[in-house]
Design an enzyme around this catalytic site. Structure first.
Site, short mmCIF file in Angstrom:
data_model
loop_
_atom_site.label_atom_id
_atom_site.label_comp_id
_atom_site.label_asym_id
_atom_site.label_seq_id
_atom_site.Cartn_x
_atom_site.Cartn_y
_atom_site.Cartn_z
N SER A 1 0.83 -1.22 0.00
CA SER A 1 0.00 0.00 0.00
C SER A 1 0.86 1.26 0.00
O SER A 1 0.58 2.21 -0.75
CB SER A 1 -0.94 0.00 1.20
OG SER A 1 -0.22 -0.23 2.39
N HIS B 1 -3.08 -8.27 2.39
CA HIS B 1 -2.49 -7.08 3.04
C HIS B 1 -3.44 -6.62 4.15
O HIS B 1 -3.77 -7.41 5.04
CB HIS B 1 -2.24 -6.03 1.95
CG HIS B 1 -1.31 -4.93 2.30
ND1 HIS B 1 -0.53 -4.89 3.42
CD2 HIS B 1 -1.03 -3.75 1.64
CE1 HIS B 1 0.19 -3.77 3.44
NE2 HIS B 1 -0.11 -3.05 2.37
N HIS C 1 4.79 -13.14 6.96
CA HIS C 1 5.18 -11.76 6.63
C HIS C 1 6.28 -11.78 5.58
O HIS C 1 7.10 -12.69 5.54
CB HIS C 1 5.68 -10.99 7.87
CG HIS C 1 5.60 -9.52 7.68
ND1 HIS C 1 6.61 -8.78 7.13
CD2 HIS C 1 4.58 -8.65 7.92
CE1 HIS C 1 6.23 -7.51 7.06
NE2 HIS C 1 5.00 -7.41 7.52
N ARG D 1 4.30 -5.73 16.89
CA ARG D 1 2.98 -5.09 16.80
C ARG D 1 1.92 -6.08 17.28
O ARG D 1 0.98 -5.74 17.98
CB ARG D 1 2.71 -4.65 15.36
CG ARG D 1 3.77 -3.70 14.80
CD ARG D 1 3.55 -3.43 13.33
NE ARG D 1 3.51 -4.66 12.55
CZ ARG D 1 3.08 -4.75 11.30
NH1 ARG D 1 2.61 -3.68 10.67
NH2 ARG D 1 3.09 -5.90 10.65
N ASP E 1 -2.26 -8.33 11.77
CA ASP E 1 -3.65 -8.53 11.35
C ASP E 1 -4.27 -9.78 11.95
O ASP E 1 -5.47 -10.01 11.83
CB ASP E 1 -3.73 -8.58 9.81
CG ASP E 1 -3.32 -7.26 9.20
OD1 ASP E 1 -3.81 -6.23 9.65
OD2 ASP E 1 -2.49 -7.27 8.28
#
Ligand code: HAX
Length: 427
Positions: free
Chosen positions: A233, A263, A309, A318, A364
């Site tokens: 992105s 994504h 990833h 994260r 995510d």
């Protein structure tokens, strides 16, 4: 007081001279090579983009301007934006000025709401967000001033103006999508003086008597704010912007890429996967049953959303930050418990399958579960939340690329025939 504009104005000549010197003295130095496999598989590992806002270490994860992300978890969104842009945290007066500046710019042009009203009910929230961004392009300071003969030296200043408008308006637009389109309720007006994160929480209007959601949202914004310059992105925004398309075009483009399931949409897909497990087992399964379920799912050729990833090769800090938060606030929530169990069960299965280079959960794989816990149960909204935070990093990156005058992107493409000829010549 050194505000954001003045700090940038002070630093940019130095950045420009560093780049000029690198180019003049080392322009021909080889810093990366590319194999045929890298060309065919998303250019993984090719050093091809300059990004000073953040760096992802394969083992240690995200560093924002050299600082480990986990050391910044108490900072506000405005502080993170200032840091991303300049490499420095703001002083109290500069921070207050930035917050006031964003409050002042938060009004969204009414034609955006009219456009929303005319779009079909089942339009995905990411389409609404991206369309809103594109529709507002007519507001761009950069494009207006460019058409009046803006000098290249000043591109960054007009880009900063656009960035501040966009950052101020995006939470208002996102909250409006949530309230009016997904809940069918009245919008809640922006409240001046609350700051980016608290105002966003206020406009979403969740029941949050003890402020736990507000605390979560602050962390959510930091962990989603930036992740280098070449994820799909952000790279999209940089490519669009490199032709001097303004930030509205560029950020709308980034949103369209973030909306893909590999994504940013993975947060939506991950909770969908978890809810299917909960339904299939009528609750939280035991580890053995979950393992068998996941193995079948993998063997049918599916990817496990929220795992793997392209750059990280170890635990994603994260993920860890949001996991620790969830462990404190909702350890018994069944969705959280399934996410936790997946974190134990999936890595050995991905290792056994032997394809994924990183078998661990990514951001995510957890963020949507916590949004679900807080009562945001329309999964389609999750990527909008991601995008609203990610805009901080994208804006900072595009201010800095315009500051150093990065060229238009134009790598060379080659044909299959050329590749075949090249490899046979090389043998
Ligand atoms: N489940 C199953 N297979 C996986 C996998 C997963 N979670 N992750 C990787 N693989 C597979 C790939 O599909 C690939 O298979 P093929 O060779 O058959 O194409 C193989 O393992 C090698 O892939 P990789 O080199 O490890 O991973 P990539 O760099 O190509 O892709 C992805 C990275 C994040 C896209 C990938 O791990 C994936 O699809 N994960 C699931 C979706 C997801 O969670 N995306 C969000 C990532 C974080 C992010 O960008 N957030 O916005």
């Amino acid at each position: 007081m050194k505000n954001l504009h003045d700090t940038l104005a002070e630093k940019i000549p130095q950045w420009r001279s560093e780049i000029r010197e690198l180019l003049e003295k080392n322009g021909n130095t080889v810093i990366s090579t590319i194999t045929l496999e890298q060309l065919l598989k998303g250019m993984r590992g090719v050093n091809a983009v300059l990004c000073d806002t953040s760096y992802v270490d394969p083992e240690e994860g995200l560093f924002i301007r050299g600082l480990p992300m986990l050391s910044l978890m108490e900072r506000s969104a405005e502080e993170i934006f200032f840091l991303l842009c300049t490499g420095e945290l703001p002083g109290a007066a500069a921070l207050q000025q930035l917050q006031e500046e964003l409050s002042r710019r938060a009004e969204v042009p009414p034609y955006v709401w009219q456009m929303f009203d005319s779009m079909p009910d089942d339009t995905h929230p990411m389409v609404l967000l991206s369309a809103a961004m594109l529709a507002m392009q007519r507001e761009s300071h950069f494009t207006r001033r460019y058409n009046q003969g803006l000098s290249r030296e000043d591109h960054w200043e007009a880009t900063l103006e656009d960035a501040l408008d966009i950052i101020a308006r995006l939470p208002v637009i996102a909250a409006r999508i949530y309230r009016t389109r997904l809940l069918g309720k009245a919008p809640i007006a922006s409240a001046a003086g609350l700051g980016f994160a608290d105002n966003f929480a206020h406009m979403l209007g969740l029941n949050d008597p003890d402020g736990t959601f507000r605390a979560f949202l602050k962390q959510f914004i930091i962990v989603h704010s930036d992740h280098e310059g070449a994820n799909a992105s952000v790279l999209t925004s940089r490519i669009v912007n490199s032709s001097l398309s303004d930030l509205y075009y560029s950020i709308s483009g980034s949103m369209n890429s973030l909306a893909g399931p590999l994504h940013g949409l993975a947060n939506q897909e991950s909770v969908k996967f978890v809810l299917a497990i909960q339904e299939r087992f009528a609750g939280v399964p035991d580890a053995a049953a979950l393992s068998a379920y996941v193995w079948d799912y993998l063997s049918a050729g599916n990817v496990i959303p929220g795992f793997g990833h392209a750059v990280l090769r170890s635990d994603d800090p994260r993920y860890r930050a949001l996991y620790d938060f969830g462990k404190r606030v909702c350890p018994e929530n069944p969705v959280f418990r399934i996410v936790e169990l997946l974190g134990e069960v999936v890595p050995p299965l991905l290792k056994k399958q032997g394809k994924a280079k990183n078998p661990y959960p990514n951001i995510d794989g957890i963020s949507g579960a916590l949004l679900y816990h807080f009562g945001i149960t329309d999964l389609q909204f999750y990527t909008v939340m991601f995008s609203t935070a990610q805009v901080l990093g994208i804006c900072a990156q595009l201010i800095s690329t315009r500051a150093i005058g990065t060229s238009i992107f134009r790598p060379k493409s080659v044909t299959t025939r050329w590749l075949q000829g090249y490899v046979s010549d090389a043998m």
